[in-house]
Design a protein around this motif. Structure first.
Motif, PDB file in Angstrom:
ATOM      1  N   VAL A   8       0.833  -1.199   0.000  1.00 35.12           N
ATOM      2  CA  VAL A   8       0.000   0.000   0.000  1.00 35.12           C
ATOM      3  C   VAL A   8       0.873   1.255   0.000  1.00 35.12           C
ATOM      4  O   VAL A   8       2.097   1.190   0.125  1.00 35.12           O
ATOM      5  CB  VAL A   8      -0.927   0.031   1.244  1.00 35.12           C
ATOM      6  CG1 VAL A   8      -1.916  -1.125   1.224  1.00 35.12           C
ATOM      7  CG2 VAL A   8      -0.091  -0.003   2.530  1.00 35.12           C
ATOM      8  N   ASP A   9       0.202   2.397  -0.124  1.00 33.19           N
ATOM      9  CA  ASP A   9       0.863   3.694   0.005  1.00 33.19           C
ATOM     10  C   ASP A   9       1.250   3.871   1.470  1.00 33.19           C
ATOM     11  O   ASP A   9       0.401   4.101   2.326  1.00 33.19           O
ATOM     12  CB  ASP A   9      -0.104   4.796  -0.442  1.00 33.19           C
ATOM     13  CG  ASP A   9       0.476   6.191  -0.265  1.00 33.19           C
ATOM     14  OD1 ASP A   9       1.634   6.309   0.180  1.00 33.19           O
ATOM     15  OD2 ASP A   9      -0.236   7.161  -0.566  1.00 33.19           O
ATOM     16  N   VAL A  10       2.548   3.748   1.775  1.00 34.07           N
ATOM     17  CA  VAL A  10       2.963   3.772   3.180  1.00 34.07           C
ATOM     18  C   VAL A  10       2.833   5.163   3.793  1.00 34.07           C
ATOM     19  O   VAL A  10       2.842   5.303   5.016  1.00 34.07           O
ATOM     20  CB  VAL A  10       4.405   3.247   3.340  1.00 34.07           C
ATOM     21  CG1 VAL A  10       4.473   1.772   2.970  1.00 34.07           C
ATOM     22  CG2 VAL A  10       5.389   4.050   2.504  1.00 34.07           C
ATOM     23  N   ARG A  11       2.708   6.180   2.956  1.00 36.48           N
ATOM     24  CA  ARG A  11       2.478   7.523   3.510  1.00 36.48           C
ATOM     25  C   ARG A  11       1.109   7.612   4.192  1.00 36.48           C
ATOM     26  O   ARG A  11       0.883   8.493   5.010  1.00 36.48           O
ATOM     27  CB  ARG A  11       2.575   8.575   2.399  1.00 36.48           C
ATOM     28  CG  ARG A  11       3.982   8.788   1.848  1.00 36.48           C
ATOM     29  CD  ARG A  11       3.989   9.994   0.930  1.00 36.48           C
ATOM     30  NE  ARG A  11       5.314  10.345   0.452  1.00 36.48           N
ATOM     31  CZ  ARG A  11       5.736  10.170  -0.781  1.00 36.48           C
ATOM     32  NH1 ARG A  11       4.920   9.632  -1.678  1.00 36.48           N
ATOM     33  NH2 ARG A  11       6.953  10.523  -1.141  1.00 36.48           N
ATOM     34  N   SER A  12       0.212   6.723   3.803  1.00 40.38           N
ATOM     35  CA  SER A  12      -1.131   6.727   4.383  1.00 40.38           C
ATOM     36  C   SER A  12      -1.250   5.803   5.589  1.00 40.38           C
ATOM     37  O   SER A  12      -2.330   5.688   6.169  1.00 40.38           O
ATOM     38  CB  SER A  12      -2.160   6.313   3.324  1.00 40.38           C
ATOM     39  OG  SER A  12      -2.173   7.218   2.238  1.00 40.38           O
ATOM     40  N   VAL A  13      -0.157   5.139   5.967  1.00 41.62           N
ATOM     41  CA  VAL A  13      -0.171   4.209   7.101  1.00 41.62           C
ATOM     42  C   VAL A  13       0.361   4.918   8.338  1.00 41.62           C
ATOM     43  O   VAL A  13       1.510   5.367   8.361  1.00 41.62           O
ATOM     44  CB  VAL A  13       0.677   2.959   6.804  1.00 41.62           C
ATOM     45  CG1 VAL A  13       0.668   2.016   8.005  1.00 41.62           C
ATOM     46  CG2 VAL A  13       0.161   2.247   5.563  1.00 41.62           C
ATOM     47  N   ARG A  14      -0.448   5.011   9.357  1.00 42.37           N
ATOM     48  CA  ARG A  14       0.000   5.643  10.593  1.00 42.37           C
ATOM     49  C   ARG A  14       1.012   4.734  11.295  1.00 42.37           C
ATOM     50  O   ARG A  14       0.795   3.530  11.402  1.00 42.37           O
ATOM     51  CB  ARG A  14      -1.184   5.905  11.521  1.00 42.37           C
ATOM     52  CG  ARG A  14      -2.136   6.989  11.026  1.00 42.37           C
ATOM     53  CD  ARG A  14      -3.199   7.281  12.078  1.00 42.37           C
ATOM     54  NE  ARG A  14      -4.083   8.365  11.662  1.00 42.37           N
ATOM     55  CZ  ARG A  14      -5.076   8.825  12.393  1.00 42.37           C
ATOM     56  NH1 ARG A  14      -5.324   8.285  13.596  1.00 42.37           N
ATOM     57  NH2 ARG A  14      -5.830   9.808  11.949  1.00 42.37           N
ATOM     58  N   PRO A  15       2.118   5.294  11.792  1.00 40.77           N
ATOM     59  CA  PRO A  15       3.101   4.470  12.515  1.00 40.77           C
ATOM     60  C   PRO A  15       2.437   3.748  13.687  1.00 40.77           C
ATOM     61  O   PRO A  15       1.663   4.337  14.444  1.00 40.77           O
ATOM     62  CB  PRO A  15       4.128   5.497  13.002  1.00 40.77           C
ATOM     63  CG  PRO A  15       4.001   6.649  12.057  1.00 40.77           C
ATOM     64  CD  PRO A  15       2.538   6.710  11.697  1.00 40.77           C
ATOM     65  N   SER A  16       2.725   2.467  13.820  1.00 38.14           N
ATOM     66  CA  SER A  16       2.111   1.665  14.878  1.00 38.14           C
ATOM     67  C   SER A  16       3.032   0.494  15.203  1.00 38.14           C
ATOM     68  O   SER A  16       3.658  -0.080  14.308  1.00 38.14           O
ATOM     69  CB  SER A  16       0.738   1.147  14.440  1.00 38.14           C
ATOM     70  OG  SER A  16       0.166   0.326  15.437  1.00 38.14           O
ATOM     71  N   ALA A  17       3.099   0.142  16.481  1.00 34.06           N
ATOM     72  CA  ALA A  17       3.995  -0.931  16.923  1.00 34.06           C
ATOM     73  C   ALA A  17       3.597  -2.287  16.364  1.00 34.06           C
ATOM     74  O   ALA A  17       4.432  -3.195  16.289  1.00 34.06           O
ATOM     75  CB  ALA A  17       4.022  -0.986  18.448  1.00 34.06           C
ATOM     76  N   ASP A  18       2.339  -2.440  15.981  1.00 37.60           N
ATOM     77  CA  ASP A  18       1.896  -3.755  15.504  1.00 37.60           C
ATOM     78  C   ASP A  18       2.106  -3.948  14.007  1.00 37.60           C
ATOM     79  O   ASP A  18       1.820  -5.023  13.471  1.00 37.60           O
ATOM     80  CB  ASP A  18       0.428  -4.001  15.860  1.00 37.60           C
ATOM     81  CG  ASP A  18      -0.516  -3.077  15.089  1.00 37.60           C
ATOM     82  OD1 ASP A  18      -0.085  -1.946  14.757  1.00 37.60           O
ATOM     83  OD2 ASP A  18      -1.661  -3.472  14.827  1.00 37.60           O
ATOM     84  N   LEU A  19       2.602  -2.901  13.324  1.00 36.45           N
ATOM     85  CA  LEU A  19       2.808  -2.995  11.882  1.00 36.45           C
ATOM     86  C   LEU A  19       4.292  -2.932  11.546  1.00 36.45           C
ATOM     87  O   LEU A  19       5.049  -2.185  12.166  1.00 36.45           O
ATOM     88  CB  LEU A  19       2.082  -1.863  11.156  1.00 36.45           C
ATOM     89  CG  LEU A  19       0.557  -1.817  11.291  1.00 36.45           C
ATOM     90  CD1 LEU A  19       0.007  -0.614  10.544  1.00 36.45           C
ATOM     91  CD2 LEU A  19      -0.084  -3.106  10.780  1.00 36.45           C
ATOM     92  N   GLN A  20       4.665  -3.719  10.577  1.00 34.24           N
ATOM     93  CA  GLN A  20       6.049  -3.746  10.115  1.00 34.24           C
ATOM     94  C   GLN A  20       6.079  -3.423   8.635  1.00 34.24           C
ATOM     95  O   GLN A  20       5.417  -4.088   7.830  1.00 34.24           O
ATOM     96  CB  GLN A  20       6.645  -5.138  10.372  1.00 34.24           C
ATOM     97  CG  GLN A  20       8.095  -5.286   9.964  1.00 34.24           C
ATOM     98  CD  GLN A  20       8.653  -6.610  10.437  1.00 34.24           C
ATOM     99  OE1 GLN A  20       8.870  -6.820  11.624  1.00 34.24           O
ATOM    100  NE2 GLN A  20       8.879  -7.519   9.508  1.00 34.24           N
ATOM    101  N   ILE A  21       6.839  -2.396   8.259  1.00 37.27           N
ATOM    102  CA  ILE A  21       6.918  -1.956   6.866  1.00 37.27           C
ATOM    103  C   ILE A  21       8.291  -2.303   6.315  1.00 37.27           C
ATOM    104  O   ILE A  21       9.315  -1.998   6.923  1.00 37.27           O
ATOM    105  CB  ILE A  21       6.666  -0.439   6.750  1.00 37.27           C
ATOM    106  CG1 ILE A  21       5.268  -0.096   7.281  1.00 37.27           C
ATOM    107  CG2 ILE A  21       6.801   0.013   5.301  1.00 37.27           C
ATOM    108  CD1 ILE A  21       4.972   1.393   7.288  1.00 37.27           C
TER     109      ILE A  21
END
Length: 301
Positions: free
Chosen positions: A146-159
């Protein structure tokens, strides 16, 4: 009773003698004898009649042999399934793709699976970034691009595997703004319908900073759709102007702007940080850089 004992029993029944069975199993005869005796004790009946150096199945042994063969065969099949799953050769891979990644990656991903992993089940889900991230968190998807600019930083997500692609205002080659032979201003652009997928706040700030308040996507974009291919198709058959990644707009050219936009679309592979990955996800990890490198460079008019 163990699967090892059942396998010893099956091999002994097939070989018909302890000597041959011991060699086939790479066991000593005393070890094989103890294994069979232990199985007989647990089952409560003799499996073989001893006829000198030869042996023969008892009626009870015949009954047990049919079930033992099924159990041993099922265990071996399960073992092979486990190996195949771990290698990513079989099983299921569920991938979510937002608008531009969907337009760029859906076909290469399906072609690769069809050619190299025909037993693996691939499920591609399309949607906007927010919907796909929710599905990932609910473990309905194994990964999303996905567009990572639209993903809010979160501890449960790994980019991971983030990549940037040139983006801008795209038009058909015979568009009036191309034919006049000079750079276009935002006022020129706003004289035509502007199409786009939902844009991140970061891109919105970039547009406003470059061209002023009139470039706010909420006001500037008149044709908004989650599917990049749809808005590109509209631009191919009209004078609409598309704001998207260059490589997602085959057949269109980037409009020369003043001042230049110099924008990029930033995409990435997003997974759950605390969840063990689907084995088949390694295929996407390995192939994604190759596909991105093959997208090529844009044409600027």
């Amino acid at each position: 009773m163990t699967l090892v004992q059942l396998r010893h029993f099956v091999v002994l029944a097939e070989q018909g003698a302890f000597v041959q069975a011991s060699k086939a199993l790479f066991l000593t005869q005393p070890a094989l004898t103890r294994s069979i005796q232990g199985l007989e004790d647990e089952l409560g009946g003799r499996l073989f009649d001893r006829l000198g150096r030869r042996i023969a199945l008892t009626p009870f042994g015949h009954e047990v042999l049919q079930r033992a063969r099924r159990l041993v065969s099922d265990a071996e099949a399960l073992k092979q399934t486990g190996k195949g799953l771990h290698a990513g050769l079989i099983g299921t891979l569920r991938v979510g793709l937002s608008s531009a990644p969907g337009a760029l990656l859906s076909t290469p991903l399906m072609l690769h699976m069809a050619e190299h992993h025909p037993k693996l089940q691939l499920q591609i889900s399309r949607g906007n970034t927010g919907v796909l991230i929710d599905a990932l968190r609910e473990q309905l998807l194994d990964a999303v691009v996905v567009d990572v600019r639209s993903v809010r930083p979160s501890a449960d997500l790994q980019i991971a595997l983030t990549f940037e692609l040139g983006a801008g205002f795209l038009v058909r080659p015979d568009h009036p703004l191309v034919q006049r032979g000079r750079a276009a201003t935002l006022d020129d652009v706003l004289a035509y319908p502007v199409a786009s997928t939902p844009l991140s706040d970061e891109v919105a700030r970039l547009l406003i900073g470059r061209y002023g308040p009139q470039a706010n996507p909420d006001d500037m974009v008149t044709l908004r759709c989650d599917e990049t291919l749809s808005i590109v198709e509209v631009a191919r058959h009209s004078h609409a102007i598309v704001l998207t990644a260059d490589v997602a707009a085959q057949g269109l050219v980037r409009l020369d702007m003043t001042p230049p936009l110099d924008a990029t679309a930033r995409f990435g592979l997003v997974t759950l940080a605390q969840r063990e990955e689907a084995p088949a996800l390694r295929i996407l990890r390995e192939q994604l850089p190759t596909w991105v490198a093959g997208f090529g460079t844009p044409t600027v008019a």
